[in-house]
Design a protein around this motif. Structure first.
Motif, PDB file in Angstrom:
ATOM      1  N   GLN A  42       2.319   4.869   1.672  1.00  0.00           N
ATOM      2  CA  GLN A  42       1.699   4.074   2.429  1.00  0.00           C
ATOM      3  C   GLN A  42       2.279   2.532   4.203  1.00  0.00           C
ATOM      4  O   GLN A  42       2.092   3.021   5.264  1.00  0.00           O
ATOM      5  N   LEU A 149      -6.379   6.850  -3.066  1.00  0.00           N
ATOM      6  CA  LEU A 149      -5.965   6.399  -1.422  1.00  0.00           C
ATOM      7  C   LEU A 149      -4.696   7.190  -1.023  1.00  0.00           C
ATOM      8  O   LEU A 149      -4.625   8.111  -0.083  1.00  0.00           O
ATOM      9  N   MET A 243      -0.809  -1.817  -1.340  1.00  0.00           N
ATOM     10  CA  MET A 243      -1.484  -0.571  -0.774  1.00  0.00           C
ATOM     11  C   MET A 243      -2.700  -0.639  -0.058  1.00  0.00           C
ATOM     12  O   MET A 243      -3.347   0.047   0.304  1.00  0.00           O
ATOM     13  N   GLY A 247      -4.475   0.106   2.872  1.00  0.00           N
ATOM     14  CA  GLY A 247      -5.542   1.127   3.061  1.00  0.00           C
ATOM     15  C   GLY A 247      -5.919   0.473   4.163  1.00  0.00           C
ATOM     16  O   GLY A 247      -7.285   0.958   4.296  1.00  0.00           O
TER      17      GLY A 247
END
Length: 603
Positions: A42, A149, A243, A247
């Protein structure tokens, strides 16, 4: 011929660090590795003009190494377990599978991904994850968020988390019945926000409240993050937070930066990540207590002093920013991400007591430290008489309820403190005695009909319910024996000892229950619990021979994944077998004087 107790004691003593205490080594983990790689993936995807070429390339290198490690450690059924010794489970397998999708490497690892998808489909996918954890969303929601995700789970399948609850005063957390356990507050905030970002909410009032709560809850998250970035020193929890913030587009938020720093610095040389940084305080106190008050190789006076001084420094002297715990407790680690709890605190109390021989007087600093710890434990006791792990009153989810093993440990430490330390204030003496008796009633109520107690933080992967009644019973039995209060206590002792004796395996060792493969850890625990019981002499002799044979063939140092870390997440610790074997062989005495190659029944 060599003495078994002396041999294993020296092996344990040799494991000390240069500073003189123990650090051990926690198991490397496919689950930790998958979550760390996801967070780094990410980060690479959201890299901005502030990210240097070197930083991005380093993250890509860590991602490649992590993926290669995961591919090399896939089980034959296509799934992954939590450790390299663990059988496959749906949670870790879905996390790992998702990482190959998120990193864009499914073609390069096509056979790995195909086999893992077949395993996931055969187990039940998302529905299986939800069933595994039930109403406890502490781990099911992070797993599904991780997969969402990665684009392999629809966001509609992810249960929302009320992250706005983090904005209320901490003293009300128990009252509002959080959907996650106390240690998962960072996940509630970060994961709750990324879910809200993708789902919104149908109710305009809730939608307004959650929008208003984004900034203040992030301030809470920043306040409770340790200086090194690692929440609880745990790669999975830190990675889930990282993460999720990425996001949400929060690449340059201070919490995100600290998380990434922790993840990058925690990787091992083989490309994997451990389940947690270390259990230094915990394994040190276990080692000290295993070596204490018995003949054989041990710690020199100067070495005891060094450990004692170090241990006293690990005690929390201020209110903990994460759990708002009062001063006086100990954590499992000496690192910033630790949190005081009701297993490490009694372990440290017993170690401080055991580091001072019975013939010596305690110094003022030790007396103050022990009294602070005793008050900390007394204040933590729940109304049901038992002790929880972190926070009093959080009783809705399993890992926040009172537990048998922690209750027994607290009672044992408080009882020994009363016995060893002079001039305890009379009121505190009475309070302690009452707390121990309430704990005894709690244990009496929770003893199962077969005589066993179930623990909270340990299990067995091959037990039908993933439980470990041997660990729980072996921890409670010595505590009840130490108190030895009344007829009820004697009855509890008899039933527990009978179960331990009846569940010894034919080879002389023990496991969670009779019939499962014997382990050094469980054999050592059972033997230590049965030490001094006349009816157990023959069983102890057989157990000692079993351990002696493990010393001879070198497997006495081989660990087993019997530890639960957070919600059904397995781990093993390299020092556990040596610690438990040392305690058993030293406390059962010279039932057998030499190490020989032989079976339990002769030959």
């Amino acid at each position: 011929m060599i003495d078994a107790a002396d041999t294993v004691s020296r092996l344990l003593l040799d494991e000390r660090t240069a500073d003189g205490w123990w650090e051990g080594q926690l198991s490397t983990s496919a689950l930790s590795t998958a979550t760390a790689v996801m967070a780094l993936s990410q980060a690479v995807k959201t890299a901005d003009n502030q990210a240097t070429v070197e930083e991005v390339e380093n993250d890509r290198r860590l991602i490649r190494n992590g993926l290669q490690w995961l591919a090399a450690h896939q089980n034959s059924d296509g799934g992954w377990g939590d450790t390299v010794m663990s059988i496959s489970n749906i949670s870790t397998s879905m996390l790992v599978n998702a990482v190959f999708h998120a990193s864009g490497t499914i073609e390069h690892f096509s056979n790995v991904v195909k086999a893992s998808q077949a395993y996931i489909d055969s187990i039940g996918g998302v529905d299986a994850v939800v069933r595994r954890y039930g109403k406890d969303h502490t781990f099911s929601v992070p797993i599904l968020t991780h997969c969402a995700l990665a684009g392999i789970v629809d966001w509609k399948r992810v249960m929302p988390l009320p992250f706005e609850l983090a904005c209320i005063p901490a003293r009300f957390y128990a009252a509002v019945r959080m959907p996650v356990v106390s240690y998962a507050l960072p996940a509630l905030i970060a994961i709750g926000q990324v879910i809200f970002r993708h789902q919104g909410h149908w109710n305009p009032v809730v939608r307004w409240i959650r929008r208003a709560a984004i900034s203040p809850s992030l301030k809470v998250l920043e306040r409770i993050q340790p200086e090194n970035g690692g929440f609880l020193e745990a790669t999975p929890l830190t990675s889930f937070v990282c993460m999720s913030l990425l996001g949400c587009g929060l690449r340059r938020h201070i919490v995100t930066e600290r998380c990434l720093s922790f993840i990058r610095s925690s990787v091992r040389s083989d490309g994997s990540w451990p389940i947690d940084t270390n259990l230094t305080t915990w394994v040190t106190t276990l080692s000290v207590n295993a070596l204490a008050n018995t003949p054989g190789p041990g710690l020199k006076p100067s070495e005891r002093t060094a450990i004692r001084n170090w241990l006293l420094k690990q005690q929390y002297q201020t209110v903990h920013p994460y759990t708002n715990a009062a001063p006086g407790g100990w954590s499992w680690t000496d690192l910033p991400g630790g949190v005081p709890d009701a297993d490490d605190t009694p372990g440290a109390m017993l170690a401080v007591l055991n580091l001072r021989p019975e013939s010596e007087s305690f110094e003022a600093a030790e007396i103050r430290s022990l009294q602070m710890a005793a008050i900390w434990l007394l204040d933590l006791q729940n109304r049901d008489g038992g002790w929880p792990t972190f926070c009093r009153g959080w009783g809705t989810l399993p890992f926040d309820r009172s537990s048998n093993d922690l209750t027994a440990h607290a009672m044992r430490a408080l009882t020994e403190w009363q016995r060893r330390v002079p001039d305890i204030p009379a009121q505190l003496h009475r309070r302690t005695r009452g707390a121990v008796l309430r704990g005894l009633k709690y244990l009496q109520k929770n003893q199962r009909s077969d005589g066993t107690w179930l623990p909270l933080w340990f299990g067995h992967q091959f037990h039908s319910q993933e439980e470990n009644p041997l660990y729980g019973t072996a921890k409670v039995l010595p505590a009840v024996r130490a108190i030895n209060h009344d007829h009820a206590g004697k009855d509890m002792i008899q039933k527990a000892a009978t179960w331990l004796l009846q569940n010894q395996n034919p080879d002389g060792g023990w496991s969670a229950v009779r019939g499962l493969v014997s382990s050094v850890e469980e054999t050592g625990l059972a033997m230590e619990a049965l030490a001094g019981i006349p009816e157990a002499v023959e069983a102890l002799q057989a157990g000692r021979i079993w351990l002696e044979n493990r010393i001879q063939d070198g497997s006495v140092s081989t660990p087993s994944p019997i530890g639960f870390y957070f919600a059904k997440l397995w781990y093993f610790e390299r020092l556990y077998p040596l610690i438990f074997a040392t305690a058993a062989l030293r406390k059962t005495g010279p039932l057998s004087s030499t190490v020989e190659s032989r079976s339990v029944r002769g030959g």
